[in-house]
Design a protein around this motif. Structure first.
Motif, PDB file in Angstrom:
ATOM      1  N   GLY A   1      -0.309   0.078   4.698  1.00  0.00           N
ATOM      2  CA  GLY A   1      -0.738  -1.269   5.058  1.00  0.00           C
ATOM      3  C   GLY A   1      -2.235  -1.359   5.302  1.00  0.00           C
ATOM      4  N   ILE A   2      -2.820  -0.317   5.886  1.00  0.00           N
ATOM      5  CA  ILE A   2      -4.269  -0.301   6.101  1.00  0.00           C
ATOM      6  C   ILE A   2      -5.004  -0.330   4.766  1.00  0.00           C
ATOM      7  CG2 ILE A   2      -6.177   1.142   6.904  1.00  0.00           C
ATOM      8  CD1 ILE A   2      -4.374   2.042   9.199  1.00  0.00           C
ATOM      9  N   GLY A   3      -4.530   0.463   3.804  1.00  0.00           N
ATOM     10  CA  GLY A   3      -5.153   0.472   2.488  1.00  0.00           C
ATOM     11  C   GLY A   3      -5.049  -0.864   1.784  1.00  0.00           C
ATOM     12  N   CYS A   4      -3.886  -1.485   1.859  1.00  0.00           N
ATOM     13  CA  CYS A   4      -3.699  -2.795   1.223  1.00  0.00           C
ATOM     14  C   CYS A   4      -4.491  -3.882   1.935  1.00  0.00           C
ATOM     15  CB  CYS A   4      -2.221  -3.167   1.211  1.00  0.00           C
ATOM     16  SG  CYS A   4      -1.185  -2.094   0.194  1.00  0.00           S
ATOM     17  N   GLY A   5      -4.577  -3.805   3.265  1.00  0.00           N
ATOM     18  CA  GLY A   5      -5.259  -4.846   4.020  1.00  0.00           C
ATOM     19  C   GLY A   5      -6.763  -4.835   3.842  1.00  0.00           C
TER      20      GLY A   5
ATOM     21  N   VAL B   1      -6.023  -6.355  -1.837  1.00  0.00           N
ATOM     22  CA  VAL B   1      -5.364  -6.453  -3.134  1.00  0.00           C
ATOM     23  C   VAL B   1      -4.374  -7.615  -3.109  1.00  0.00           C
ATOM     24  CG1 VAL B   1      -5.608  -4.010  -3.666  1.00  0.00           C
ATOM     25  CG2 VAL B   1      -3.593  -4.795  -2.419  1.00  0.00           C
ATOM     26  N   LYS B   2      -3.938  -8.044  -4.270  1.00  0.00           N
ATOM     27  CA  LYS B   2      -3.040  -9.184  -4.354  1.00  0.00           C
ATOM     28  C   LYS B   2      -1.655  -8.811  -3.837  1.00  0.00           C
ATOM     29  CE  LYS B   2      -5.470 -11.288  -8.255  1.00  0.00           C
ATOM     30  NZ  LYS B   2      -5.370 -11.773  -9.650  1.00  0.00           N
ATOM     31  N   TRP B   3      -0.945  -9.816  -3.367  1.00  0.00           N
ATOM     32  CA  TRP B   3       0.368  -9.593  -2.765  1.00  0.00           C
ATOM     33  C   TRP B   3       1.393  -8.976  -3.715  1.00  0.00           C
ATOM     34  CZ3 TRP B   3       1.477  -8.974   2.057  1.00  0.00           C
ATOM     35  CH2 TRP B   3       0.683  -9.565   3.027  1.00  0.00           C
TER      36      TRP B   3
ATOM     37  N   CYS C   1       5.973  -1.797  -1.644  1.00  0.00           N
ATOM     38  CA  CYS C   1       7.153  -1.863  -0.764  1.00  0.00           C
ATOM     39  C   CYS C   1       8.417  -1.465  -1.524  1.00  0.00           C
ATOM     40  CB  CYS C   1       7.303  -3.271  -0.198  1.00  0.00           C
ATOM     41  SG  CYS C   1       6.016  -3.765   0.965  1.00  0.00           S
ATOM     42  N   ILE C   2       8.546  -1.964  -2.743  1.00  0.00           N
ATOM     43  CA  ILE C   2       9.715  -1.623  -3.559  1.00  0.00           C
ATOM     44  C   ILE C   2       9.722  -0.130  -3.884  1.00  0.00           C
ATOM     45  CG2 ILE C   2      10.819  -1.985  -5.799  1.00  0.00           C
ATOM     46  CD1 ILE C   2       9.786  -4.876  -5.688  1.00  0.00           C
ATOM     47  N   LEU C   3       8.542   0.418  -4.200  1.00  0.00           N
ATOM     48  CA  LEU C   3       8.440   1.849  -4.516  1.00  0.00           C
ATOM     49  C   LEU C   3       8.905   2.709  -3.345  1.00  0.00           C
ATOM     50  CD1 LEU C   3       7.484   4.253  -6.236  1.00  0.00           C
ATOM     51  CD2 LEU C   3       5.189   3.897  -5.307  1.00  0.00           C
TER      52      LEU C   3
ATOM     53  N   ILE D   1       4.563  -2.052   6.097  1.00  0.00           N
ATOM     54  CA  ILE D   1       3.482  -2.276   5.130  1.00  0.00           C
ATOM     55  C   ILE D   1       3.046  -3.739   5.141  1.00  0.00           C
ATOM     56  CG2 ILE D   1       2.888  -2.278   2.672  1.00  0.00           C
ATOM     57  CD1 ILE D   1       4.742   0.129   2.331  1.00  0.00           C
ATOM     58  N   ILE D   2       4.019  -4.657   5.112  1.00  0.00           N
ATOM     59  CA  ILE D   2       3.691  -6.090   5.046  1.00  0.00           C
ATOM     60  C   ILE D   2       2.992  -6.552   6.318  1.00  0.00           C
ATOM     61  CG2 ILE D   2       4.699  -8.405   4.921  1.00  0.00           C
ATOM     62  CD1 ILE D   2       6.896  -7.189   3.143  1.00  0.00           C
ATOM     63  N   LEU D   3       3.530  -6.177   7.485  1.00  0.00           N
ATOM     64  CA  LEU D   3       2.942  -6.622   8.747  1.00  0.00           C
ATOM     65  C   LEU D   3       1.546  -6.032   8.967  1.00  0.00           C
ATOM     66  CD1 LEU D   3       5.986  -6.538  11.209  1.00  0.00           C
ATOM     67  CD2 LEU D   3       4.982  -8.499  10.024  1.00  0.00           C
ATOM     68  N   SER D   4       1.371  -4.749   8.656  1.00  0.00           N
ATOM     69  CA  SER D   4       0.051  -4.140   8.841  1.00  0.00           C
ATOM     70  C   SER D   4      -0.957  -4.684   7.839  1.00  0.00           C
ATOM     71  CB  SER D   4       0.143  -2.614   8.730  1.00  0.00           C
ATOM     72  OG  SER D   4       0.727  -2.223   7.498  1.00  0.00           O
ATOM     73  N   THR D   5      -0.515  -5.037   6.645  1.00  0.00           N
ATOM     74  CA  THR D   5      -1.408  -5.664   5.668  1.00  0.00           C
ATOM     75  C   THR D   5      -1.878  -7.016   6.177  1.00  0.00           C
ATOM     76  OG1 THR D   5      -0.314  -4.546   3.806  1.00  0.00           O
ATOM     77  CG2 THR D   5      -1.629  -6.500   3.299  1.00  0.00           C
ATOM     78  N   LEU D   6      -0.947  -7.809   6.694  1.00  0.00           N
ATOM     79  CA  LEU D   6      -1.312  -9.114   7.270  1.00  0.00           C
ATOM     80  C   LEU D   6      -2.288  -8.944   8.435  1.00  0.00           C
ATOM     81  CD1 LEU D   6       2.090 -11.044   7.286  1.00  0.00           C
ATOM     82  CD2 LEU D   6       0.002 -11.750   6.105  1.00  0.00           C
ATOM     83  N   PHE D   7      -2.032  -7.964   9.286  1.00  0.00           N
ATOM     84  CA  PHE D   7      -2.887  -7.743  10.450  1.00  0.00           C
ATOM     85  C   PHE D   7      -4.304  -7.366  10.022  1.00  0.00           C
ATOM     86  CE2 PHE D   7      -4.753  -4.989  13.679  1.00  0.00           C
ATOM     87  CZ  PHE D   7      -4.613  -5.767  14.818  1.00  0.00           C
ATOM     88  N   MET D   8      -4.422  -6.443   9.061  1.00  0.00           N
ATOM     89  CA  MET D   8      -5.749  -5.990   8.631  1.00  0.00           C
ATOM     90  C   MET D   8      -6.512  -7.106   7.920  1.00  0.00           C
ATOM     91  SD  MET D   8      -6.008  -3.064   9.879  1.00  0.00           S
ATOM     92  CE  MET D   8      -4.880  -1.906  10.649  1.00  0.00           C
ATOM     93  N   ARG D   9      -5.813  -7.936   7.182  1.00  0.00           N
ATOM     94  CA  ARG D   9      -6.499  -9.023   6.472  1.00  0.00           C
ATOM     95  C   ARG D   9      -6.995 -10.112   7.429  1.00  0.00           C
ATOM     96  NH1 ARG D   9      -3.533 -10.149   0.633  1.00  0.00           N
ATOM     97  NH2 ARG D   9      -3.823  -8.034  -0.178  1.00  0.00           N
TER      98      ARG D   9
END
Length: 254
Positions: free
Chosen positions: A24-28, A32-34, A41-43, A146-154
């Motif tokens: 999530g930190i890397g994505c945030g 990158v696009k959702w 997440c699926i992987l 992953i989703i929550l930490s991505t939202l937080f970092m963004r």
């Protein structure tokens, strides 16, 4: 007894949630696009389901102490350190490469895969359900992390404003995080196999302090110093105030 089992389940799933923060930190920070985030997440969900299915057939301790796992671990750590430095240098030069280098941080590493497998095994000792279902539960928790930490970092800039200071995650921040995690992984690559070997029944009795422990601690210290020096080199010393690029100063540079 049921309350104790519930607490154990919560503790196991909480550890799974923490391991998902790295992705999530890397994505945030890379923004990158959702669809990419959901693809990751699926992987990880698929990996968790597979881990739940094969959890009785895989010896995690043997895998983590094997030369193959150590080689993958060290290679990924080095890629992460130099990828973080490259990200910081490019960002300071006015180029954003975080949407490419973030893949090094979110790549399924041996530690993450082992954590998913161990979580499935631990849950199977508390709950009596099918292994695939256990893997699905672990995968869902990992994906939610992953989703929550991505939202937080963004939204880190807006969140920090509420507590009285300004900090917005940039690719430079992502590079620093990659260097830190890379150094941590290099340290773990030295220490984890030694602790697994020490905990095996066939291992020799432990002595207070031997040359092996001294060498491990010395190499760990060297790795930490190495990471600090590389980070300092990437920063280039004290950062200078940059002048925004406008048509005026582009045609008439000072």
């Amino acid at each position: 007894m049921e309350a104790l089992a519930s607490l154990i389940v919560v503790g196991i799933l909480s550890s799974v949630f923490i391991f998902g923060l790295k992705t999530g930190i890397g994505c945030g920070f890379s923004k990158v696009k959702w669809p990419v985030v959901f693809g990751l997440c699926i992987l990880y969900f698929i990996i968790a389901v597979v881990a739940g299915y094969f959890m009785d057939a895989i010896d995690v301790a043997s895998f983590m102490s094997s030369p193959l796992a150590s080689a993958i671990h060290i290679t990924l750590a080095l890629f992460m350190v130099f990828g973080g430095i490259y990200t910081m240098k490019k960002w300071n030069a006015g180029c954003d490469v975080s949407k490419k280098t973030f893949l090094i941080l979110v790549f399924p590493c041996p530690v993450c895969m082992a954590a998913l497998l161990v979580s499935c095994v631990a849950l199977s000792t508390v709950v009596t359900i099918d292994g695939v279902l256990i893997g699905a539960i672990v995968g869902i928790v990992f994906a939610v992390s992953i989703i929550l930490s991505t939202l937080f970092m963004r939204n880190l800039g807006k969140i920090t404003q509420l507590v009285g200071f300004q900090f917005s995650g940039t690719p430079d921040t992502l590079g620093s995080v990659m260097v830190f995690i890379g150094v941590f992984y290099l340290t773990a690559a030295i220490m984890i196999p030694a602790y697994i070997a020490a905990g095996s029944p066939d291992s020799a009795p432990a002595v207070p302090f031997t040359s092996v422990e001294f060498t491990s601690l010395f190499l760990t210290l060297l790795i930490i110093i190495f990471g600090a020096v590389l980070t300092r080199m990437a920063d280039g010393g004290t950062p200078k105030k940059k002048t925004p690029l406008t048509p005026e100063n582009k045609t008439n540079p000072k």
